[in-house]
Design a protein around this motif. Structure first.
Motif, PDB file in Angstrom:
ATOM      1  N   LEU A 222     -46.680   8.588   3.936  1.00 59.84           N
ATOM      2  CA  LEU A 222     -47.228   8.137   2.655  1.00 59.84           C
ATOM      3  C   LEU A 222     -46.090   7.823   1.676  1.00 59.84           C
ATOM      4  CD1 LEU A 222     -50.070   7.763   1.443  1.00 59.84           C
ATOM      5  CD2 LEU A 222     -49.850  10.034   0.434  1.00 59.84           C
ATOM      6  N   THR A 223     -46.014   6.569   1.235  1.00 66.21           N
ATOM      7  CA  THR A 223     -44.944   6.130   0.332  1.00 66.21           C
ATOM      8  C   THR A 223     -45.452   5.704  -1.038  1.00 66.21           C
ATOM      9  OG1 THR A 223     -45.060   3.868   1.187  1.00 66.21           O
ATOM     10  CG2 THR A 223     -43.498   5.361   2.246  1.00 66.21           C
ATOM     11  N   SER A 224     -46.740   5.431  -1.161  1.00 67.39           N
ATOM     12  CA  SER A 224     -47.317   5.000  -2.442  1.00 67.39           C
ATOM     13  C   SER A 224     -48.640   5.723  -2.633  1.00 67.39           C
ATOM     14  CB  SER A 224     -47.513   3.481  -2.451  1.00 67.39           C
ATOM     15  OG  SER A 224     -48.044   3.050  -3.690  1.00 67.39           O
ATOM     16  N   PHE A 225     -48.759   6.466  -3.753  1.00 62.57           N
ATOM     17  CA  PHE A 225     -49.924   7.327  -3.951  1.00 62.57           C
ATOM     18  C   PHE A 225     -50.268   7.376  -5.425  1.00 62.57           C
ATOM     19  CE2 PHE A 225     -51.668  11.542  -4.989  1.00 62.57           C
ATOM     20  CZ  PHE A 225     -52.749  11.608  -4.117  1.00 62.57           C
ATOM     21  N   ASN A 226     -51.566   7.270  -5.755  1.00 63.88           N
ATOM     22  CA  ASN A 226     -51.973   7.349  -7.158  1.00 63.88           C
ATOM     23  C   ASN A 226     -53.431   7.790  -7.243  1.00 63.88           C
ATOM     24  OD1 ASN A 226     -52.518   6.896  -9.949  1.00 63.88           O
ATOM     25  ND2 ASN A 226     -50.946   5.305 -10.002  1.00 63.88           N
ATOM     26  N   VAL A 227     -53.668   8.871  -8.002  1.00 62.99           N
ATOM     27  CA  VAL A 227     -55.034   9.346  -8.267  1.00 62.99           C
ATOM     28  C   VAL A 227     -55.248   9.527  -9.763  1.00 62.99           C
ATOM     29  CG1 VAL A 227     -55.347  10.478  -6.026  1.00 62.99           C
ATOM     30  CG2 VAL A 227     -54.272  11.734  -7.908  1.00 62.99           C
ATOM     31  N   SER A 228     -54.480   8.820 -10.570  1.00 64.80           N
ATOM     32  CA  SER A 228     -54.577   8.987 -12.023  1.00 64.80           C
ATOM     33  C   SER A 228     -55.929   8.548 -12.564  1.00 64.80           C
ATOM     34  CB  SER A 228     -53.449   8.206 -12.707  1.00 64.80           C
ATOM     35  OG  SER A 228     -53.566   6.824 -12.446  1.00 64.80           O
ATOM     36  N   ASN A 229     -56.264   9.080 -13.739  1.00 62.99           N
ATOM     37  CA  ASN A 229     -57.474   8.687 -14.469  1.00 62.99           C
ATOM     38  C   ASN A 229     -58.743   8.904 -13.648  1.00 62.99           C
ATOM     39  OD1 ASN A 229     -55.878   7.779 -16.688  1.00 62.99           O
ATOM     40  ND2 ASN A 229     -55.481   5.867 -15.601  1.00 62.99           N
ATOM     41  N   ASN A 230     -58.901  10.141 -13.159  1.00 57.52           N
ATOM     42  CA  ASN A 230     -60.125  10.574 -12.518  1.00 57.52           C
ATOM     43  C   ASN A 230     -60.572  11.883 -13.175  1.00 57.52           C
ATOM     44  OD1 ASN A 230     -60.995   8.871 -10.030  1.00 57.52           O
ATOM     45  ND2 ASN A 230     -58.762   8.941  -9.854  1.00 57.52           N
ATOM     46  N   LYS A 231     -61.336  12.674 -12.473  1.00 58.78           N
ATOM     47  CA  LYS A 231     -61.800  13.962 -12.992  1.00 58.78           C
ATOM     48  C   LYS A 231     -61.398  15.078 -12.036  1.00 58.78           C
ATOM     49  CE  LYS A 231     -65.786  11.819 -15.286  1.00 58.78           C
ATOM     50  NZ  LYS A 231     -67.261  11.780 -15.407  1.00 58.78           N
ATOM     51  N   LEU A 232     -60.221  14.946 -11.478  1.00 61.10           N
ATOM     52  CA  LEU A 232     -59.744  15.909 -10.494  1.00 61.10           C
ATOM     53  C   LEU A 232     -59.287  17.193 -11.160  1.00 61.10           C
ATOM     54  CD1 LEU A 232     -57.765  13.328  -8.341  1.00 61.10           C
ATOM     55  CD2 LEU A 232     -59.987  14.331  -7.798  1.00 61.10           C
ATOM     56  N   GLU A 233     -59.280  18.276 -10.375  1.00 55.07           N
ATOM     57  CA  GLU A 233     -58.900  19.577 -10.921  1.00 55.07           C
ATOM     58  C   GLU A 233     -58.203  20.407  -9.861  1.00 55.07           C
ATOM     59  OE1 GLU A 233     -62.652  21.031 -12.193  1.00 55.07           O
ATOM     60  OE2 GLU A 233     -63.417  21.357 -10.176  1.00 55.07           O
ATOM     61  N   GLY A 234     -57.583  21.489 -10.330  1.00 57.73           N
ATOM     62  CA  GLY A 234     -56.865  22.363  -9.417  1.00 57.73           C
ATOM     63  C   GLY A 234     -55.395  21.995  -9.327  1.00 57.73           C
ATOM     64  N   GLU A 235     -54.681  22.655  -8.434  1.00 52.23           N
ATOM     65  CA  GLU A 235     -53.241  22.454  -8.294  1.00 52.23           C
ATOM     66  C   GLU A 235     -52.929  21.239  -7.433  1.00 52.23           C
ATOM     67  OE1 GLU A 235     -49.231  25.063  -7.193  1.00 52.23           O
ATOM     68  OE2 GLU A 235     -51.232  25.876  -6.822  1.00 52.23           O
TER      69      GLU A 235
END
Length: 706
Positions: A222-235
């Motif tokens: 995995l070289t490109s990853f983005n989960v910004s601007n969601n409702k995620l939680e935890g570590e």
């Protein structure tokens, strides 16, 4: 040429149990008559014994019909081979080796839902490896692409897909390398089956409504990853903490490194107590939001009153200095109020040929919201439209997509205001989503937009001002200090930076058919240390196709000129032209619409390489005194020639091109052609080189840019 993914195992056509030994059946089949070709004319199920090309075509027509037969796919016709040698490939269809390998239907205005009926014919296209439906208006659940087990890439960004994705959705898609689901309205947990994708290189889930924890994806590929601007939680899982903070922003429930919350104590835990307390917290938040909104409304009203009073007797202008030192009136779109000129600004006007306006009439019914300046990147601080109104400005030039102005604000910050005339392919929401996407980019060789202003008739994009200007000007327009600094090491460093920037764009904007789309020396700015900064990239989803073919350099590639097809390889063609331009020092005729003037660097390079006289192309200014570097220059020349190969399939992709460029050293060649020693006795080739350079230095040859 065989497909690039020919090594990939074909999806099974039958259940394995059907292949049990059966000698009698095999004998019967061996004496069966040869099947005949039957072509259905009514869109019915394709025949198993039909040639692959026609079979693919019939399946694509069925897919088109399931989408409602949109007019943009009118080239998809029954009984026609989509990859036929006698005609151009169908719109949005990618072919390799005579078979369909990809669908690039991004930005075509397609809408509706995609159900099993639509996907079923795609499962019959055995060579299909990539699907892009990005930048459309599709809605409903995620398409049931799980049956397309051989897919390598799926791009669904910037649509209206919604709902939860089944946890096992990706279970059978073991070959997936790129998954782009960003800018939709997906909900629920991130599918756990993503953990099974051992080849996954790019995963983009930003700007959705995913909730719950992030799966522990410790995938080294995995070289490109983005989960910004969601409702995620935890570590944030340890395996993903190598990615930048921007990959996780906008998730208030996330904690740990890269989130701004180093400690995860008190992290959200789903318990009855916390659930009951949540209602009180939400109630308190609602009261706080109401108070803040009321205060903002009062501040907005007060601000509008002040702005109206200040501008009641004046016209919003930028003081612009042209080349002769005279000033001209450059008007910006107004936030509110009338557009009358006052007598105080009349003295600033000159002959109409010297005026440069960056405004137009307000659209009917336009409100104050259309006058806002929206910041997408505050790396250089925040500013407002009113700050630009007061700025002294200078006309920088005109391009295919609009005009550019330098504006120096009262605080001394200099920016470039680009008035973009033709970014009208999308409405306001689509435009803003695309510019916000560009505003999130971060790379040493990419100049990211700072802000934008949207109106239906025209748009303004604001960028940081770069003092040295463009590579085009340094090479061809400036014979002073900046041009003198473009020695061989500097030019090599520039092209390496350009290639790195291109790879980054091809990774972050991979859902676009042509991630840059307009790479040329005029769109490469030079930083303080002559580091290249790419600009005017990523506009393809915003530009109408008819205008793109005129304004964007990727559409000068051979495949665009001959077949109206563009791809990431078109960007590579543009990169090759820049390489040849840097090495020859000549202005490429490829940049000119009328083909008059400049030098055809592509044809020149092909001819010189065929005749083994590469040295004739090299700019004498970078060879003199550095003859030991000629082998490296010729190595780079051959890379450039490969990048401009008229056949897209023969060009390297952006990543491979960058890898080859990175291998070029300042001195000595790295491709087996030999390296140059440092002994004092010149070789026979050096003698020829010296003779040719001497002849060229005394030549009176000139080039024309018009």
């Amino acid at each position: 040429m065989a497909p690039l993914d020919a090594h990939l195992p074909r999806p099974p056509l039958h259940h394995p149990s059907l292949f049990q030994p059966c000698v009698v059946l095999l004998l019967l089949l061996s004496y069966a008559p040869a099947p005949t070709l039957v072509v259905a004319q009514d869109g019915s199920q394709p025949k198993a014994d039909m040639p692959t090309g026609l079979n693919d075509g019939m399946n694509l027509v069925r897919f088109k019909q399931a989408l409602g037969s949109p007019a943009v796919l009118s080239s998809w016709m029954q009984g026609v081979n989509p990859c036929g040698d006698t005609r151009a490939p169908w719109t949005g269809v990618i072919c390799a080796g005579g078979i369909v390998t990809g669908l690039r239907l991004g930005g075509m205005g397609l809408s509706g839902t995609i159900n099993e009926t639509a996907v079923e014919p795609l499962a019959n296209i055995q060579g299909l490896r990539t699907i892009s439906l990005a930048n459309n208006k599709f809605s409903g659940d995620i398409p049931p692409f799980g049956v397309l087990v051989a897919l390598k890439s799926v791009f669904l960004s910037n649509n209206h897909f919604s709902g939860a994705i089944d946890g096992d959705y990706f279970s059978d898609m073991a070959h997936l390398k790129k998954v782009w689901l960003s800018e939709n309205a997906f909900t629920g947990k991130i599918p756990s089956s993503l953990l099974k994708l051992s080849l996954l290189m790019e995963l983009h889930l930003e700007d959705n409504q995913f909730s719950g924890a992030i799966p522990d994806m410790d995938t080294q590929t995995l070289t490109s990853f983005n989960v910004s601007n969601n409702k995620l939680e935890g570590e944030v899982p340890a395996g993903l903490q190598r990615f930048d903070e921007s990959a996780f922003t906008g998730n208030v429930g996330l904690c740990g490194p890269k989130t701004g919350k180093t400690s995860c104590e008190g992290a959200v835990a789903s318990s009855p107590a916390s659930a009951s307390d949540g209602k009180e917290v939400e109630s308190g938040r609602a009261v706080m939001v109401s108070v803040v909104l009321a205060m903002l409304l009062l501040a907005l009203i007060a601000g509008l009153v002040i702005v109206k009073k200040r501008r009641e007797d004046s016209f919003d202008t930028l003081g612009v200095e042209n080349g002769s030192g005279d000033s001209v009136s450059v008007s910006l779109p107004r936030v509110g109020g009338s557009s009358k000129r006052s007598s105080s600004s009349t003295h600033r006007q000159h002959d109409s040929s010297r005026k440069s306006s960056i405004s137009s009439k307000r659209s009917a019914g336009g409100g104050d919201a259309h006058g806002e300046l929206v910041m997408v990147n505050q790396d250089k601080g925040a500013f407002a439209l009113s700050d630009l109104m007061k700025a002294a400005a200078e006309v920088l030039g005109n391009g295919g997509l609009g005009s550019a102005y330098k504006a120096v604000m009262a605080n001394g910050v200099a920016v470039v205001v680009k008035r973009m005339r033709d970014l009208n392919r999308m409405g306001r929401d689509g435009f803003e989503a695309e510019i916000r996407r560009l505003g999130r980019l971060r790379h040493p060789n990419i100049l990211t937009p700072l802000a934008y202003h949207y109106r239906k008739e025209e748009k303004l994009l604001i960028f940081e001002y770069v003092e040295k200007g463009s590579l085009l000007y340094a090479l061809h327009g400036d014979r002073g200090v900046h041009h003198a600094a473009l020695d061989w090491p500097t030019r090599l460093r520039i092209i390496k930076g350009v290639a790195k920037g291109m790879v980054y764009l091809h990774t972050e904007l991979a859902s676009s058919d042509v991630p840059h789309g307009n790479l040329k020396s005029g769109n490469i700015l030079l930083g303080p240390e002559y580091e290249p900064l790419l600009v005017d990239y990523g506009y393809l989803p915003l530009v109408n196709p008819s205008q793109a073919s005129v304004s964007m350099f990727a559409y000068k590639s051979p495949e665009a000129v001959q077949h109206r097809q563009v791809s990431g390889k078109s960007d590579v063609y543009c990169l090759g032209v820049v390489i040849l331009e840097l090495l020859t020092g000549k202005f490429p005729s490829q940049y000119l619409n009328n083909g008059k003037g400049g030098t055809d660097v592509v044809e020149w390079a092909a001819s010189a390489i065929a005749d083994r006289r590469e040295i004739d192309l090299i700019d004498p200014e970078i060879v003199t005194g550095t003859k030991q570097s000629v082998a490296s220059m010729e190595q780079l020349l051959r890379i450039g020639a490969t990048c401009v190969d008229p056949r897209p399939e023969s060009r390297p992709d952006a990543r491979e091109a960058a890898r080859r460029i990175e291998e070029v050293s300042v001195e000595g060649g790295g491709d087996g052609d030999g390296t140059r020693g440092t002994d004092s006795a010149p070789s026979a080739r050096d003698a020829v080189l010296t003779s040719r350079l001497s002849a060229r230095e005394h030549s009176t040859e000139e080039f024309s840019m018009s």
